[in-house]
Structures are given as structure tokens and as C-alpha cells.
Write a protein that holds these residues in place. Structure first.
Motif, PDB file in Angstrom:
ATOM      1  N   ILE A 118       0.834  -1.206   0.000  1.00  0.00           N
ATOM      2  CA  ILE A 118       0.000   0.000   0.000  1.00  0.00           C
ATOM      3  C   ILE A 118       0.866   1.253   0.000  1.00  0.00           C
ATOM      4  O   ILE A 118       0.566   2.239  -0.688  1.00  0.00           O
ATOM      5  CB  ILE A 118      -0.947  -0.014   1.218  1.00  0.00           C
ATOM      6  N   TYR A 119       1.967   1.218   0.748  1.00  0.00           N
ATOM      7  CA  TYR A 119       2.882   2.363   0.812  1.00  0.00           C
ATOM      8  C   TYR A 119       3.451   2.682  -0.569  1.00  0.00           C
ATOM      9  O   TYR A 119       3.450   3.841  -1.008  1.00  0.00           O
ATOM     10  CB  TYR A 119       3.999   2.031   1.798  1.00  0.00           C
ATOM     11  N   MET A 120       3.920   1.659  -1.286  1.00  0.00           N
ATOM     12  CA  MET A 120       4.505   1.887  -2.612  1.00  0.00           C
ATOM     13  C   MET A 120       3.439   2.288  -3.635  1.00  0.00           C
ATOM     14  O   MET A 120       3.675   3.166  -4.470  1.00  0.00           O
ATOM     15  CB  MET A 120       5.232   0.621  -3.070  1.00  0.00           C
ATOM     16  N   ALA A 121       2.275   1.657  -3.567  1.00  0.00           N
ATOM     17  CA  ALA A 121       1.209   2.003  -4.511  1.00  0.00           C
ATOM     18  C   ALA A 121       0.755   3.447  -4.314  1.00  0.00           C
ATOM     19  O   ALA A 121       0.499   4.165  -5.292  1.00  0.00           O
ATOM     20  CB  ALA A 121       0.034   1.049  -4.338  1.00  0.00           C
ATOM     21  N   LYS A 122       0.672   3.879  -3.060  1.00  0.00           N
ATOM     22  CA  LYS A 122       0.255   5.254  -2.775  1.00  0.00           C
ATOM     23  C   LYS A 122       1.286   6.248  -3.294  1.00  0.00           C
ATOM     24  O   LYS A 122       0.927   7.266  -3.913  1.00  0.00           O
ATOM     25  CB  LYS A 122       0.050   5.417  -1.272  1.00  0.00           C
ATOM     26  N   MET A 123       2.580   5.977  -3.039  1.00  0.00           N
ATOM     27  CA  MET A 123       3.629   6.848  -3.572  1.00  0.00           C
ATOM     28  C   MET A 123       3.545   6.943  -5.090  1.00  0.00           C
ATOM     29  O   MET A 123       3.634   8.036  -5.675  1.00  0.00           O
ATOM     30  CB  MET A 123       5.001   6.298  -3.186  1.00  0.00           C
ATOM     31  N   PHE A 124       3.364   5.799  -5.729  1.00  0.00           N
ATOM     32  CA  PHE A 124       3.344   5.728  -7.187  1.00  0.00           C
ATOM     33  C   PHE A 124       2.167   6.507  -7.774  1.00  0.00           C
ATOM     34  O   PHE A 124       2.335   7.318  -8.697  1.00  0.00           O
ATOM     35  CB  PHE A 124       3.293   4.263  -7.605  1.00  0.00           C
ATOM     36  N   LEU A 141      -0.167  11.102 -10.740  1.00  0.00           N
ATOM     37  CA  LEU A 141      -1.207  12.123 -10.906  1.00  0.00           C
ATOM     38  C   LEU A 141      -0.619  13.527 -10.877  1.00  0.00           C
ATOM     39  O   LEU A 141      -1.089  14.419 -11.601  1.00  0.00           O
ATOM     40  CB  LEU A 141      -2.271  11.966  -9.812  1.00  0.00           C
ATOM     41  N   ALA A 142       0.401  13.740 -10.054  1.00  0.00           N
ATOM     42  CA  ALA A 142       1.036  15.062  -9.995  1.00  0.00           C
ATOM     43  C   ALA A 142       1.716  15.395 -11.315  1.00  0.00           C
ATOM     44  O   ALA A 142       1.588  16.518 -11.832  1.00  0.00           O
ATOM     45  CB  ALA A 142       2.040  15.105  -8.847  1.00  0.00           C
ATOM     46  N   ILE A 163      10.299   8.433 -10.769  1.00  0.00           N
ATOM     47  CA  ILE A 163      10.438   9.277  -9.569  1.00  0.00           C
ATOM     48  C   ILE A 163      10.265   8.448  -8.304  1.00  0.00           C
ATOM     49  O   ILE A 163      11.023   8.578  -7.340  1.00  0.00           O
ATOM     50  CB  ILE A 163       9.416  10.432  -9.618  1.00  0.00           C
ATOM     51  N   THR A 164       9.272   7.559  -8.289  1.00  0.00           N
ATOM     52  CA  THR A 164       9.017   6.720  -7.113  1.00  0.00           C
ATOM     53  C   THR A 164      10.192   5.802  -6.817  1.00  0.00           C
ATOM     54  O   THR A 164      10.694   5.735  -5.679  1.00  0.00           O
ATOM     55  CB  THR A 164       7.745   5.886  -7.324  1.00  0.00           C
ATOM     56  N   LEU A 165      10.652   5.082  -7.838  1.00  0.00           N
ATOM     57  CA  LEU A 165      11.720   4.111  -7.630  1.00  0.00           C
ATOM     58  C   LEU A 165      13.051   4.787  -7.330  1.00  0.00           C
ATOM     59  O   LEU A 165      13.843   4.286  -6.522  1.00  0.00           O
ATOM     60  CB  LEU A 165      11.837   3.206  -8.857  1.00  0.00           C
ATOM     61  N   ALA A 166      13.316   5.919  -7.977  1.00  0.00           N
ATOM     62  CA  ALA A 166      14.561   6.637  -7.691  1.00  0.00           C
ATOM     63  C   ALA A 166      14.568   7.152  -6.253  1.00  0.00           C
ATOM     64  O   ALA A 166      15.608   7.137  -5.576  1.00  0.00           O
ATOM     65  CB  ALA A 166      14.736   7.781  -8.677  1.00  0.00           C
TER      66      ALA A 166
END
Length: 362
Positions: free
Chosen positions: A11-17, A22-23, A81-84
Motif C-alpha cells: 500500500i505504501y509503494m502504490a500510494k507513492m506511485f 497524478l502530480a 520518480i518513485t523508484l529513484a
């Protein structure tokens, strides 16, 4: 085979992604919509009577197209951006130290991108296709008023031998087609012979009954007005209704119906069939983006190669979009089979992404 060993982590990774995706999408659409509006506002305001309301109407019709077009780009950039970020903060190292494989680390992002792909398909069918059709009709009448019918076609040209027929608007289907504000250019090999303009034209089975006719003879320079004229016995109604079939302007069901009508009329349909399949494969490109951008997640951040890995991820993603557009263009002209045009780039880059991931991390 347990791809979600931690519900909290998934859930943490999905939310970040999803937040970053969307941004990025909001930023891209805002900037591109502003630039596009600056380029088109002059044409919109050139029509007498148009004002601020018409500018907002244009934005409401153009924004869905921008969202649909740049959503996969946003998923790619959101992935990188998320993975970096996770890599730079040593969170990927912690996950691998806890026993997670590279595929398990990417699993929450891939599942989330599947949801994005499904929403993208529904959005394209319910909002983008009608908005594209409406905007196309509006542009053809130079941003003037257009009829409210949903099946209206505007500025349709048909050739009958040497003659040209132009209908400002075409409504209806089959033998119930109604042409409005029409002009018939009766031509010879050397030039224009006569011009006939009419208010409406309906198909009678043996030809077209044109009412409110004004006929101008070029040779004599005389003009005649007639209540009605019967003409065009060799012109079929489907020449007006099937002449401008645009895959982007139709839903997948309506496009399937149009393809069937074109095939019965003996028209080529390879390009439209490729567009039909692309309505499915296009949204699914979002599922590829976490796989292609995964290279940014791995490798030691302190090695100084994080930026290079992010660039490689972007290069793989953009290479997919180039290959996808090229294959679709080849399918439209009949150079590629329809299934190959729609699905070959997806399968190719899926294999490339898996190969890079397995050889470098697994």
C-alpha cells in the motif's frame, strides 16, 4: 511466488506511485493546455459572437485528449520518480535485505498500473471519444455553431465523376441521411461548368431531392432559383456517412459497427482495424511503464549512477512510444497486419523489460 509478502509495504509503494503519477499528469496537462489554448484562441475568437464561454468549451473538449495522450508518459515518469526516491533513501536495499526479489518490489506498482490502464480505457470510451468527435466537428465549422445531434458530420466532401459535392452538415444513417447547406460543383475537364447550392437534400431511392436551390451557370453568367431539383442518381448515402470515419472519435463498439458498414460497402478497413485493437493495447501501455522504468530502482545510489539509470528508464519508455506510433502508422497504411501493428510494440518491450530486469537483478 508470494508477490505481496507485506500488505503495508504494498500500500505504501502504490500510494507513492499513484500520487506522483497524478502530480506529473496534472503538471503536463496544465502546461500543454495553456500552450495549446494560446495557439488556438485566435481562431476561436475570430468567429463573430465567440467569447470566454467558447474558450472554456474548447478547454473542456481538448483536456480529455491531453489526459489520454500523456497518461502513459505520466505513469513512466511517476514510476521513475518513485523508484529513484526509494533507491536514494536505501529503501530498496532494505526490501532486498528482507528477502524481496526485484519482481516482488515492482509488483505493487504493476498492479496499480493495471488499475490505471482499466480507468484509462473507460475514460477513453466514455469521455475522450465523444470529446474528440465534438471538437473535430467544431473545428470543421471554424468554431461556429454546430447541430446538437450526436451523429452529425460536418464539412463532408464526396466526388462523383468530375463533380464535387460538399455538405456543410450530414445527419442520420442509411437512406434517412439528411444533407444541409450543400454545394454541387459540376465540372468538366477544363474547369467549372456550373454551381448549384441548396438548403437540404434527402435520398429518394433514385437520387437526391435538393430543396431551396440556387443554380449558377458559369458559361452564361446567369443565376436561377428553383424550389427543388432531383440529381445525383449515382451517389449513395453511405458515401456521406462513411467518408470520414475516425477511430479516435468513436467508441470501440461504434468503431466496430462502422468497420462492418465499410466492409459491406467494399471500403478498405485495415487502418480502422488497427485503431480498434489499439483502443485496447493503448491503455495497456501503462502496465509496461513500471517494468521499463524499473532500472531506476536498483543499483547503489551512492555509486553516482542513479541519474544514469533514470535516464535509461526514460529512454526505454520513450522508445516504446516511438515504436508504438510507428507500428500504428504502418498499420494505418496497410503495411503491417492489424494485430502486429497494435500488439508487436507491447510484446517486444515487455520482453525487453523482463530481460533487463532478470539479467541485472534476478
Amino acid at each position: 511466488m508470494d508477490f505481496f509478502p507485506s500488505r503495508t509495504l504494498a500500500i505504501y509503494m502504490a500510494k507513492m506511485f499513484i500520487i506522483r503519477t497524478l502530480a506529473v499528469l496534472a503538471l503536463l496537462v496544465l502546461v500543454l493546455q495553456a500552450l495549446d489554448l494560446l495557439g488556438e484562441s485566435g481562431k476561436i475568437m475570430a468567429y463573430e459572437g465567440n467569447g470566454e464561454a467558447e474558450l472554456w468549451t474548447y478547454v473542456s473538449l481538448r483536456a480529455p485528449q491531453l489526459i489520454a495522450r500523456f497518461l502513459p508518459f505520466s505513469v513512466l515518469l511517476g514510476t521513475i520518480i518513485t523508484l529513484a526516491t526509494l533507491n536514494q533513501n536505501s529503501e530498496v536495499i532494505s526490501m532486498k535485505a528482507g528477502g524481496l526479489s526485484a519482481h516482488q518490489i515492482l509488483a505493487p506498482l504493476i498492479v496499480t498500473s493495471m488499475g490505471v490502464a482499466l480507468l484509462s480505457f473507460v475514460f477513453n470510451e466514455t469521455i475522450v471519444a465523444p470529446a474528440t468527435a465534438r471538437l473535430s466537428q467544431w473545428e470543421k465549422v471554424e468554431f461556429g455553431p454546430i447541430p446538437a445531434e450526436s451523429n452529425v458530420r460536418t464539412n463532408v466532401w464526396v466526388k462523383d465523376g468530375n463533380n464535387l459535392i460538399n455538405a456543410r452538415t450530414v445527419t442520420g444513417r442509411g437512406n434517412d441521411v439528411l444533407l444541409q447547406d450543400i454545394a454541387i460543383y459540376n465540372r468538366t475537364e477544363n474547369g467549372l461548368k456550373s454551381l448549384m447550392q441548396g438548403e437540404e437534400a434527402r435520398f429518394t431511392g433514385d437520387g437526391w431531392r435538393v430543396t431551396g436551390v440556387t443554380q449558377f451557370d458559369v458559361g452564361t453568367g446567369t443565376e436561377q432559383k428553383k424550389a427543388e431539383v432531383l440529381t445525383g442518381d449515382s451517389i449513395r448515402p453511405d458515401q456521406f456517412t462513411l467518408t470520414n470515419v475516425n477511430a479516435d472519435s468513436l467508441s470501440i463498439v461504434a468503431l466496430h459497427t462502422a468497420i462492418g458498414e465499410l466492409e459491406r460497402a467494399g471500403r478498405p478497413t485495415m487502418g480502422l482495424k488497427a485503431g480498434w485493437w489499439h483502443k485496447i493495447s493503448g491503455p495497456m501501455s501503462s502496465i509496461l511503464m513500471p517494468l521499463l522504468g524499473a532500472v531506476a530502482a536498483f543499483g547503489l545510489a551512492r555509486s553516482g549512477q542513479l541519474f544514469l539509470r533514470a535516464v535509461i528508464g526514460m529512454a526505454l519508455g520513450f522508445a516504446y512510444f516511438v515504436a508504438d506510433n510507428f507500428a500504428l502508422a504502418m498499420g494505418n497504411i496497410g503495411a503491417y497486419p492489424t494485430l502486429l501493428a497494435a500488439w508487436a510494440p507491447f510484446m517486444l518491450f515487455f520482453l525487453i523489460g523482463e530481460t533487463v530486469l532478470i539479467r541485472t537483478e534476478e
